[in-house]
Motif scaffolding. Sequence first.
Motif, short mmCIF file in Angstrom:
data_model
loop_
_atom_site.label_atom_id
_atom_site.label_comp_id
_atom_site.label_asym_id
_atom_site.label_seq_id
_atom_site.Cartn_x
_atom_site.Cartn_y
_atom_site.Cartn_z
N ARG A 209 -0.78 -9.46 -0.78
CA ARG A 209 -0.60 -8.20 -1.48
C ARG A 209 -1.49 -7.13 -0.86
O ARG A 209 -2.69 -7.33 -0.71
CB ARG A 209 -0.93 -8.36 -2.96
CG ARG A 209 0.07 -9.20 -3.73
CD ARG A 209 -0.19 -9.13 -5.22
NE ARG A 209 -1.57 -9.54 -5.53
CZ ARG A 209 -2.12 -9.41 -6.74
NH1 ARG A 209 -1.43 -8.86 -7.73
NH2 ARG A 209 -3.36 -9.83 -6.95
N ALA A 210 -0.92 -6.01 -0.48
CA ALA A 210 -1.67 -4.99 0.23
C ALA A 210 -1.30 -3.61 -0.29
O ALA A 210 -0.15 -3.36 -0.69
CB ALA A 210 -1.39 -5.07 1.73
N THR A 212 -0.01 -0.17 0.44
CA THR A 212 0.89 0.28 1.50
C THR A 212 1.12 1.78 1.37
O THR A 212 1.41 2.28 0.28
CB THR A 212 2.24 -0.47 1.41
OG1 THR A 212 1.99 -1.87 1.54
CG2 THR A 212 3.17 -0.02 2.53
N TYR A 213 0.99 2.48 2.51
CA TYR A 213 1.14 3.94 2.49
C TYR A 213 1.90 4.37 3.74
O TYR A 213 1.45 4.15 4.87
CB TYR A 213 -0.23 4.61 2.46
CG TYR A 213 -0.18 6.11 2.39
CD1 TYR A 213 0.12 6.77 1.19
CD2 TYR A 213 -0.43 6.88 3.53
CE1 TYR A 213 0.16 8.15 1.14
CE2 TYR A 213 -0.40 8.27 3.48
CZ TYR A 213 -0.09 8.89 2.28
OH TYR A 213 -0.04 10.27 2.22
N ALA A 214 3.08 4.95 3.56
CA ALA A 214 3.86 5.50 4.66
C ALA A 214 3.35 6.90 4.98
O ALA A 214 3.11 7.71 4.08
CB ALA A 214 5.34 5.54 4.30
N VAL A 264 3.36 3.10 9.01
CA VAL A 264 2.99 2.53 7.72
C VAL A 264 1.58 1.98 7.83
O VAL A 264 1.25 1.23 8.76
CB VAL A 264 3.96 1.41 7.30
CG1 VAL A 264 3.48 0.75 6.01
CG2 VAL A 264 5.36 1.96 7.12
N ARG A 266 -1.40 -0.30 5.94
CA ARG A 266 -1.64 -1.32 4.91
C ARG A 266 -3.13 -1.68 4.92
O ARG A 266 -3.75 -1.76 5.98
CB ARG A 266 -0.81 -2.58 5.16
CG ARG A 266 0.70 -2.36 5.07
CD ARG A 266 1.44 -3.68 5.14
NE ARG A 266 2.88 -3.50 5.03
CZ ARG A 266 3.70 -3.39 6.08
NH1 ARG A 266 3.20 -3.50 7.32
NH2 ARG A 266 4.99 -3.21 5.91
N TRP A 268 -5.89 -4.53 2.90
CA TRP A 268 -6.00 -5.64 1.96
C TRP A 268 -7.30 -6.40 2.16
O TRP A 268 -8.01 -6.24 3.15
CB TRP A 268 -4.81 -6.59 2.07
CG TRP A 268 -4.69 -7.37 3.35
CD1 TRP A 268 -5.21 -8.60 3.61
CD2 TRP A 268 -3.99 -6.97 4.54
NE1 TRP A 268 -4.87 -9.01 4.88
CE2 TRP A 268 -4.13 -8.04 5.47
CE3 TRP A 268 -3.26 -5.84 4.91
CZ2 TRP A 268 -3.56 -7.98 6.74
CZ3 TRP A 268 -2.70 -5.79 6.17
CH2 TRP A 268 -2.86 -6.85 7.08
N CYS A 276 -7.28 -3.55 7.84
CA CYS A 276 -6.43 -2.36 7.90
C CYS A 276 -5.40 -2.57 9.01
O CYS A 276 -5.73 -3.03 10.09
CB CYS A 276 -7.24 -1.11 8.21
SG CYS A 276 -8.42 -0.64 6.93
N GLU A 277 -4.17 -2.21 8.72
CA GLU A 277 -3.08 -2.41 9.66
C GLU A 277 -2.23 -1.16 9.74
O GLU A 277 -1.95 -0.53 8.72
CB GLU A 277 -2.23 -3.59 9.21
CG GLU A 277 -0.95 -3.80 9.98
CD GLU A 277 -0.13 -4.95 9.42
OE1 GLU A 277 -0.44 -6.11 9.72
OE2 GLU A 277 0.83 -4.66 8.66
N THR A 324 2.31 -3.38 15.95
CA THR A 324 1.40 -3.59 14.82
C THR A 324 -0.01 -3.75 15.37
O THR A 324 -0.23 -4.57 16.26
CB THR A 324 1.78 -4.84 14.02
OG1 THR A 324 3.09 -4.69 13.49
CG2 THR A 324 0.79 -5.07 12.88
N ARG A 326 -3.79 -4.59 13.90
CA ARG A 326 -4.48 -5.08 12.71
C ARG A 326 -5.97 -5.17 13.01
O ARG A 326 -6.36 -5.78 14.01
CB ARG A 326 -3.91 -6.44 12.31
CG ARG A 326 -4.41 -6.98 10.99
CD ARG A 326 -3.65 -8.25 10.61
NE ARG A 326 -2.26 -7.99 10.26
CZ ARG A 326 -1.40 -8.91 9.85
NH1 ARG A 326 -1.79 -10.18 9.72
NH2 ARG A 326 -0.15 -8.60 9.55
#
Length: 331
Positions: A209-210, A212-214, A264, A266, A268, A276-277, A324, A326
């Motif tokens: 569960r993270a 998430t922000y576009a 995007v 993310r 978590w 942070c991703e 991606t 990370r």
Amino acid sequence: MSAVADPGDLSGTLGPRGPAGTAASPGPFAHPALFYRDEREYLAGTVAFVRDGLEAGDPVAVAVPGEHLRLIRDALGEHGRAVRFLDMREAGRNPGRIIPAVLRAFADATPPGRRARIIGEPIWPGRSDTEYPACAQHEALINAAFQGRAATILCPYDARRLDARVLADAHATHPTVIPAGAGRERPSAAYDPEGVVARWNRPLPGPPRALTYAFDAKTLTRARHVAVGEGERLGLVGVRLEDVAIVTAELTTNSVVHGGGSGVLRVWDEGDAVVCEVVDRGRITNPLAGRLPAPRDQRGGRGLLLVNLVADLVRVRTGEEGTTIRCWFSR
């Protein structure tokens, strides 16, 4: 992420052999792997390497885990005063920073006509499965980062305690190897650095569960604030929050400028770290992006380098479908 210059040839170049089984000085780049089974074999290979360098009048650096640093320092005695010592558990915590901040930083300061001689041990028992892919790619990319340079980087590997997968990759990332107990260098029949880079360019496991922000060009500042706020909620404080802000700003800006105009973010919690991703539609075409020192007169192009220098671990997955990146930040 940014689509930048082609990587070029990733193959290594071997120089003439010296009396201790390593490349003679000066000459092309050499990158042997030293396999050892115990403390005696470790010291036999590493201390001889250092002494040969000092006798040749070459600058020598030793970047290994702290417990091995102490062994080599004690064995060298007063001769160790001429050696640059670095604890790889700290300097190389993120494998992506080893080439620019450890290896090239030392080699680039080497006087003309001399050979930089470095012991670099980026993989040791206890490196996690999360860290290992970045370690293997680092070892493969050394060959491209130093191609044609007068340097020798000796990489010790614990043949008794490291996983067979790690030892196989060591043969693939080093053009020459020194088998445990053998004492002499030989060509590696499995040398394939490009294959290692590609093999570990795997999809990253999905996050738990993270947040998430576009984001796009209009919300870059907001993305940075979102990451910092979530990092603070998850327990980061002080300079660690500043690190999150720096990394998020660099990655999201790169996504907007080079990765399709949007992405995007993310964030978590993962054990003792905050992750942070950033995901976008771009592709990194140069495996050395972010792994080389930036020339002083270069304008821009330091984003991924800064990310590698700041984060505790950086993993990258890139391909036709996008990229991606990370990043881990220890509490």
